[in-house]
Design a protein around this motif. Structure first.
Motif, short mmCIF file in Angstrom:
data_model
loop_
_atom_site.label_atom_id
_atom_site.label_comp_id
_atom_site.label_asym_id
_atom_site.label_seq_id
_atom_site.Cartn_x
_atom_site.Cartn_y
_atom_site.Cartn_z
N TYR A 44 3.00 2.68 3.04
CA TYR A 44 2.00 3.07 4.03
C TYR A 44 1.86 1.97 5.08
O TYR A 44 1.33 0.88 4.78
CB TYR A 44 0.66 3.35 3.36
N GLU A 45 2.36 2.23 6.27
CA GLU A 45 2.20 1.37 7.44
C GLU A 45 2.52 -0.11 7.17
O GLU A 45 1.89 -1.00 7.74
CB GLU A 45 0.79 1.52 8.03
N ILE A 57 -3.73 7.41 -0.42
CA ILE A 57 -3.30 6.02 -0.22
C ILE A 57 -3.67 5.24 -1.47
O ILE A 57 -4.80 5.29 -1.95
CB ILE A 57 -3.98 5.38 1.01
N LYS A 112 1.71 5.60 -0.14
CA LYS A 112 1.26 6.92 0.32
C LYS A 112 1.91 7.98 -0.57
O LYS A 112 3.12 7.94 -0.80
CB LYS A 112 1.71 7.09 1.78
N TYR A 113 1.09 8.91 -1.07
CA TYR A 113 1.59 10.00 -1.92
C TYR A 113 1.12 11.31 -1.29
O TYR A 113 -0.07 11.60 -1.25
CB TYR A 113 1.05 9.83 -3.33
N GLU A 114 2.09 12.08 -0.79
CA GLU A 114 1.78 13.34 -0.12
C GLU A 114 1.16 14.34 -1.12
O GLU A 114 1.68 14.51 -2.22
CB GLU A 114 3.05 13.96 0.48
N TRP A 174 0.90 -1.14 0.00
CA TRP A 174 0.00 0.00 0.00
C TRP A 174 0.94 1.20 0.00
O TRP A 174 1.96 1.20 0.69
CB TRP A 174 -0.85 0.04 1.26
N TYR A 195 -6.60 10.86 2.60
CA TYR A 195 -6.56 10.77 4.06
C TYR A 195 -5.90 12.00 4.65
O TYR A 195 -5.18 12.72 3.98
CB TYR A 195 -5.78 9.52 4.52
N TYR A 203 -2.69 13.38 2.20
CA TYR A 203 -2.03 12.41 1.34
C TYR A 203 -3.06 11.46 0.74
O TYR A 203 -4.19 11.38 1.20
CB TYR A 203 -0.94 11.63 2.10
N THR A 220 -3.58 13.39 8.12
CA THR A 220 -2.71 12.92 9.19
C THR A 220 -3.52 12.87 10.48
O THR A 220 -4.48 13.64 10.64
CB THR A 220 -1.50 13.85 9.38
#
Length: 162
Positions: free
Chosen positions: A76-77, A113, A13-15, A11, A131, A111, A133
């Motif tokens: 992502y996590e 996901i 994450k793109y800021e 997965w 999403y 960001y 923060t």
């Protein structure tokens, strides 16, 4: 029984700030192209990520060109999907309008996901969600609590109007 080969896809994450910067620095951007990225790692588990390029059409490049710079989407996590073959790996593309619709919402996300998914034709594509923060979510909840019942006291401008 035959053991199936699998691939693991993170997965990602793109800021939104990186997306906005790519848009701002890419003259004539018309789409985002996401290509697969295999990072250098000592980890025995081999997970695929994505890089994001801008595709641009402008006076210097009327037929189109890809940006020389790219963003590597972060993990992502440590979430991942395990997918067994057959799998067709090809670029994923989002138009500039699609990307702007994802990031320019009234409650602008911090960001995006990207969650990998295998479609019926055996292509990997990504489901994308915006999403915030955790700190931003907490701030938003506090901000909304200020406007909850009972209504807040009214301010009095200075110098006093009444």
């Amino acid at each position: 029984m035959e053991e199936l080969q699998t691939l693991e896809f993170y997965w990602l994450k793109y800021e939104v700030s990186a997306i906005e910067e790519l848009i701002q620095n890419s003259d004539g951007i018309d789409s985002f192209v996401f290509s697969y990225y295999f990072p250098k790692s000592a980890n025995s588990v081999k997970l695929l990520q994505l890089v994001a390029y801008a595709h641009m059409v402008n006076k210097a490049h009327p037929k189109g060109v890809f940006s020389k710079t790219y963003d590597i989407l972060s993990v992502y996590e440590n979430q991942a999907e395990t997918i067994s073959g057959p799998v067709i790996l090809s670029n994923n593309i989002l138009s500039l309008q699609q990307m702007e619709a994802l990031i320019n919402k009234p409650e602008k996300p911090d960001y995006l996901i990207f969650i990998p998914h295998l479609d019926k034709d055996k292509h990997i594509y990504y489901r994308i969600r915006g999403y915030h923060t955790p700190a931003e979510l907490e701030f938003a909840a506090q901000r909304m609590a200020v406007f909850a019942d009972p209504p807040p006291e009214q301010t009095n401008p200075s110098p006093p109007a009444t």
